[in-house]
Design a protein around this motif. Structure first.
Motif, PDB file in Angstrom:
ATOM      1  N   ILE A 172     -15.442  -2.349   8.512  1.00  0.00           N
ATOM      2  CA  ILE A 172     -14.130  -2.691   7.955  1.00  0.00           C
ATOM      3  C   ILE A 172     -13.258  -3.349   9.022  1.00  0.00           C
ATOM      4  O   ILE A 172     -12.660  -4.405   8.804  1.00  0.00           O
ATOM      5  CB  ILE A 172     -13.435  -1.442   7.374  1.00  0.00           C
ATOM      6  CG1 ILE A 172     -14.188  -0.951   6.128  1.00  0.00           C
ATOM      7  CG2 ILE A 172     -11.975  -1.741   7.030  1.00  0.00           C
ATOM      8  CD1 ILE A 172     -13.701   0.385   5.597  1.00  0.00           C
ATOM      9  N   LEU A 173     -13.193  -2.725  10.208  1.00  0.00           N
ATOM     10  CA  LEU A 173     -12.327  -3.265  11.262  1.00  0.00           C
ATOM     11  C   LEU A 173     -12.848  -4.570  11.836  1.00  0.00           C
ATOM     12  O   LEU A 173     -12.070  -5.349  12.404  1.00  0.00           O
ATOM     13  CB  LEU A 173     -12.153  -2.231  12.369  1.00  0.00           C
ATOM     14  CG  LEU A 173     -10.801  -1.532  12.373  1.00  0.00           C
ATOM     15  CD1 LEU A 173      -9.673  -2.504  12.738  1.00  0.00           C
ATOM     16  CD2 LEU A 173     -10.500  -0.918  11.010  1.00  0.00           C
ATOM     17  N   ALA A 174     -14.146  -4.837  11.674  1.00  0.00           N
ATOM     18  CA  ALA A 174     -14.670  -6.119  12.149  1.00  0.00           C
ATOM     19  C   ALA A 174     -14.026  -7.281  11.399  1.00  0.00           C
ATOM     20  O   ALA A 174     -14.041  -8.426  11.887  1.00  0.00           O
ATOM     21  CB  ALA A 174     -16.190  -6.164  11.982  1.00  0.00           C
ATOM     22  N   GLY A 175     -13.450  -7.012  10.236  1.00  0.00           N
ATOM     23  CA  GLY A 175     -12.737  -8.048   9.498  1.00  0.00           C
ATOM     24  C   GLY A 175     -11.534  -8.580  10.251  1.00  0.00           C
ATOM     25  O   GLY A 175     -11.126  -9.735  10.040  1.00  0.00           O
ATOM     26  N   PHE A 176     -10.941  -7.765  11.142  1.00  0.00           N
ATOM     27  CA  PHE A 176      -9.757  -8.195  11.905  1.00  0.00           C
ATOM     28  C   PHE A 176     -10.085  -9.312  12.900  1.00  0.00           C
ATOM     29  O   PHE A 176      -9.499 -10.398  12.830  1.00  0.00           O
ATOM     30  CB  PHE A 176      -9.109  -6.986  12.587  1.00  0.00           C
ATOM     31  CG  PHE A 176      -8.295  -7.317  13.799  1.00  0.00           C
ATOM     32  CD1 PHE A 176      -7.285  -8.268  13.741  1.00  0.00           C
ATOM     33  CD2 PHE A 176      -8.538  -6.691  15.008  1.00  0.00           C
ATOM     34  CE1 PHE A 176      -6.539  -8.593  14.865  1.00  0.00           C
ATOM     35  CE2 PHE A 176      -7.801  -6.995  16.133  1.00  0.00           C
ATOM     36  CZ  PHE A 176      -6.802  -7.960  16.061  1.00  0.00           C
ATOM     37  N   TYR A 306     -12.672 -12.173  20.723  1.00  0.00           N
ATOM     38  CA  TYR A 306     -12.610 -11.605  19.377  1.00  0.00           C
ATOM     39  C   TYR A 306     -13.970 -11.654  18.689  1.00  0.00           C
ATOM     40  O   TYR A 306     -14.290 -10.783  17.874  1.00  0.00           O
ATOM     41  CB  TYR A 306     -11.554 -12.331  18.546  1.00  0.00           C
ATOM     42  CG  TYR A 306     -10.160 -11.786  18.761  1.00  0.00           C
ATOM     43  CD1 TYR A 306      -9.756 -10.608  18.144  1.00  0.00           C
ATOM     44  CD2 TYR A 306      -9.256 -12.441  19.594  1.00  0.00           C
ATOM     45  CE1 TYR A 306      -8.486 -10.094  18.346  1.00  0.00           C
ATOM     46  CE2 TYR A 306      -7.983 -11.934  19.810  1.00  0.00           C
ATOM     47  CZ  TYR A 306      -7.601 -10.761  19.185  1.00  0.00           C
ATOM     48  OH  TYR A 306      -6.343 -10.245  19.398  1.00  0.00           O
ATOM     49  N   THR A 307     -14.778 -12.653  19.001  1.00  0.00           N
ATOM     50  CA  THR A 307     -16.136 -12.690  18.460  1.00  0.00           C
ATOM     51  C   THR A 307     -16.954 -11.523  18.997  1.00  0.00           C
ATOM     52  O   THR A 307     -17.679 -10.844  18.261  1.00  0.00           O
ATOM     53  CB  THR A 307     -16.819 -14.027  18.812  1.00  0.00           C
ATOM     54  OG1 THR A 307     -16.052 -15.108  18.272  1.00  0.00           O
ATOM     55  CG2 THR A 307     -18.220 -14.078  18.227  1.00  0.00           C
ATOM     56  N   VAL A 308     -16.840 -11.285  20.311  1.00  0.00           N
ATOM     57  CA  VAL A 308     -17.518 -10.139  20.927  1.00  0.00           C
ATOM     58  C   VAL A 308     -17.013  -8.839  20.312  1.00  0.00           C
ATOM     59  O   VAL A 308     -17.787  -7.902  20.051  1.00  0.00           O
ATOM     60  CB  VAL A 308     -17.297 -10.145  22.454  1.00  0.00           C
ATOM     61  CG1 VAL A 308     -17.788  -8.843  23.088  1.00  0.00           C
ATOM     62  CG2 VAL A 308     -17.991 -11.350  23.078  1.00  0.00           C
ATOM     63  N   LEU A 309     -15.710  -8.785  20.041  1.00  0.00           N
ATOM     64  CA  LEU A 309     -15.111  -7.577  19.499  1.00  0.00           C
ATOM     65  C   LEU A 309     -15.632  -7.252  18.109  1.00  0.00           C
ATOM     66  O   LEU A 309     -15.685  -6.075  17.722  1.00  0.00           O
ATOM     67  CB  LEU A 309     -13.590  -7.722  19.470  1.00  0.00           C
ATOM     68  CG  LEU A 309     -12.752  -6.456  19.290  1.00  0.00           C
ATOM     69  CD1 LEU A 309     -13.097  -5.418  20.350  1.00  0.00           C
ATOM     70  CD2 LEU A 309     -11.266  -6.792  19.346  1.00  0.00           C
ATOM     71  N   TYR A 313     -16.807  -3.466  17.508  1.00  0.00           N
ATOM     72  CA  TYR A 313     -16.294  -2.528  16.507  1.00  0.00           C
ATOM     73  C   TYR A 313     -17.429  -1.784  15.810  1.00  0.00           C
ATOM     74  O   TYR A 313     -17.358  -0.570  15.602  1.00  0.00           O
ATOM     75  CB  TYR A 313     -15.453  -3.278  15.477  1.00  0.00           C
ATOM     76  CG  TYR A 313     -14.016  -3.509  15.898  1.00  0.00           C
ATOM     77  CD1 TYR A 313     -13.326  -2.570  16.654  1.00  0.00           C
ATOM     78  CD2 TYR A 313     -13.341  -4.668  15.522  1.00  0.00           C
ATOM     79  CE1 TYR A 313     -12.013  -2.783  17.032  1.00  0.00           C
ATOM     80  CE2 TYR A 313     -12.017  -4.884  15.890  1.00  0.00           C
ATOM     81  CZ  TYR A 313     -11.373  -3.949  16.646  1.00  0.00           C
ATOM     82  OH  TYR A 313     -10.065  -4.146  17.022  1.00  0.00           O
ATOM     83  N   VAL A 314     -18.453  -2.513  15.420  1.00  0.00           N
ATOM     84  CA  VAL A 314     -19.583  -1.871  14.744  1.00  0.00           C
ATOM     85  C   VAL A 314     -20.256  -0.874  15.679  1.00  0.00           C
ATOM     86  O   VAL A 314     -20.572   0.259  15.294  1.00  0.00           O
ATOM     87  CB  VAL A 314     -20.591  -2.924  14.250  1.00  0.00           C
ATOM     88  CG1 VAL A 314     -21.797  -2.237  13.594  1.00  0.00           C
ATOM     89  CG2 VAL A 314     -19.928  -3.882  13.251  1.00  0.00           C
TER      90      VAL A 314
END
Length: 450
Positions: A172-176, A306-309, A313-314
């Motif tokens: 879900i948070l990977a959507g950010f 942000y791509t790495v993030l 997150y996962v």
């Protein structure tokens, strides 16, 4: 014997069909929450990135630099102020009427509001009313955005299997970060297609409207998706919340649930403080003003981080599922005020270093500090009972943003007792300590039954 075997086979097929139906409902709810987070964050960053080059389109040209900066910041701040109100309003709707109904209403609301923003005339057409219409619509947009995840996220978490809730929170948070990358790519395309200049430039007249129209379209599609594909939370419906919601939703502000809320608010204050330092201050305060990166270099650095993030997150969600949510959050708080502070210290002093070194430092800082958010969404939902879960999650997540929003003032105060350049490092340490302490005050939640 043959009759019994045939009956058993029919029962087995029926059970299999039922299991498939539950699995389909689970996937639809999780997919909806991921899309909701993506579109929510896309809409949040629209004015920050898309309107940044043409704020003069809504304002008179004779404003001083200081006044213009204040008025420009209000466009973003009013959105943040609307979010806690929306979280409380739609959280109660989600607890009383249903998670699905709250999601459909809130998503439909910010679809309409975002579309209306795309139609606003400029200052040269209607004067200062152009600016105030923008600010008013962004405040309303913030209310709907604040309500967007109070239904979608609890619904997805309640449909998830207990052993999968960690990875679901990470997805879900990977959507950010995905939304941040997407909106920057769209902005770069718009800047190429529509030259950026004064109020009469092609970008000021038409270019900026396209991303807002796209945001409205995505929200409308998401609302349609919830209508057609997502069913109501069976955890909520199974406990007869429709009948009991009117009384149970008030429990959030008394007794045990109030203590849970205070603990969540304390913890979240720390995490919002660290996130504001890394997510809001570092791009301009460090990358642009201290390291003097070009706008392109800064954008490229942030897009890589942000791509790495997205993957971080996962991974954080999976690790939190294994070692425990409370352990993970307190660990990240501790790492933030040690390793995170060291990385920020090195980044501030990285003038003259090569761009790859800067990118590595920013990526490391993002992973250490921001990975907590993959665990937070699951943890907060697990902290509250079904009848107050949506309200507790919405209020705990959004109300806690207010005090950390004044991070610039805190850094200024710290600058009076230490070198101002390194005040962000001290503030990151303070936020990490608050987050760690707040997490340790709460119980472990990964095995709770929803």
């Amino acid at each position: 014997m043959e009759t019994r075997m045939r009956s058993a086979s029919i029962n087995a097929i029926g059970q299999l069909t039922g299991d498939e139906t539950i699995e389909q409902k689970r996937k639809s709810a999780i997919r909806g929450a991921v899309l909701s987070e993506f579109i929510d964050m896309f809409d949040i960053y629209l004015p920050v990135i898309i309107l940044a080059p043409i704020q003069s389109f809504f304002l008179p040209r004779h404003l001083s630099g200081g006044h213009q900066a204040i008025l420009e910041s209000l466009v973003f701040i009013t959105t943040l102020l609307g979010r806690p109100l929306g979280a409380l309003l739609f959280g109660r709707i989600a607890d009383k009427v249903g998670r699905r109904a709250a999601s459909i209403a809130s998503v439909s609301g910010f679809a309409v509001t975002t579309f209306l923003i795309a139609l606003i005339p400029g200052y040269e057409s209607i004067g200062i009313a152009s600016y105030w219409i923008l600010v008013g619509l962004r405040f309303i947009d913030g209310i709907f955005l604040g309500g967007g995840y109070t239904g979608a996220v609890p619904l997805a978490i309640e449909y998830s299997k207990r052993e999968q809730r960690g990875v679901v929170g990470g997805l879900i948070l990977a959507g950010f970060p995905a939304a941040y990358v997407a909106i920057n790519l769209i902005a770069m395309i718009m800047f190429e297609l529509f030259p950026v200049g004064g109020p009469q430039s092609a970008y000021a007249q038409w270019g900026w409207r396209i991303p807002f129209g796209l945001g409205a379209l995505m929200a409308a599609i998401l609302a349609f998706y919830y209508v057609r594909k997502v069913t109501e939370s069976e955890v909520w419906a199974g406990k007869s919340m429709r009948a009991a919601g009117a009384t149970t939703s008030n429990r959030l502000f008394k007794g045990h649930e109030l203590r849970n809320l205070v603990q969540v608010l304390l913890m979240m204050t720390g995490f919002w403080l660290t996130q504001n330092v890394v997510g809001l201050f570092v791009p301009t305060g460090v990358l642009l003003k201290t390291l003097h990166l070009t706008a392109f270099q800064m954008t490229a650095t942030l897009m890589i981080s942000y791509t790495v993030l997205c993957f971080g997150y996962v991974g954080a969600g999976v690790l939190g599922q294994r070692i425990g949510r409370r352990t993970m959050l307190s660990l990240i708080g501790g790492l933030t005020c040690t390793i995170g502070a060291l990385l920020l210290y090195l980044l501030i002093g990285a003038a003259g270093r090569s761009l790859p070194i800067v990118v590595l430092l920013v990526c490391g800082l993002a992973i250490v500090v921001s990975s907590a958010w993959a665990v937070i969404v699951t943890y907060i939902n697990e902290r509250f009972a079904t009848g107050v879960r949506a309200t507790g999650f919405g209020v705990g997540y959004s109300l806690s943003v207010i005090v950390p929003s004044f991070y610039a003032f805190y850094m200024s105060w710290l600058g009076s007792v230490m070198p101002l350049q390194y005040a962000p490092v001290a503030l990151l340490c303070i936020g990490g300590v608050i987050a760690c302490f707040g997490a340790l005050l709460g119980p472990e939640t990964k095995d709770v039954e929803l």
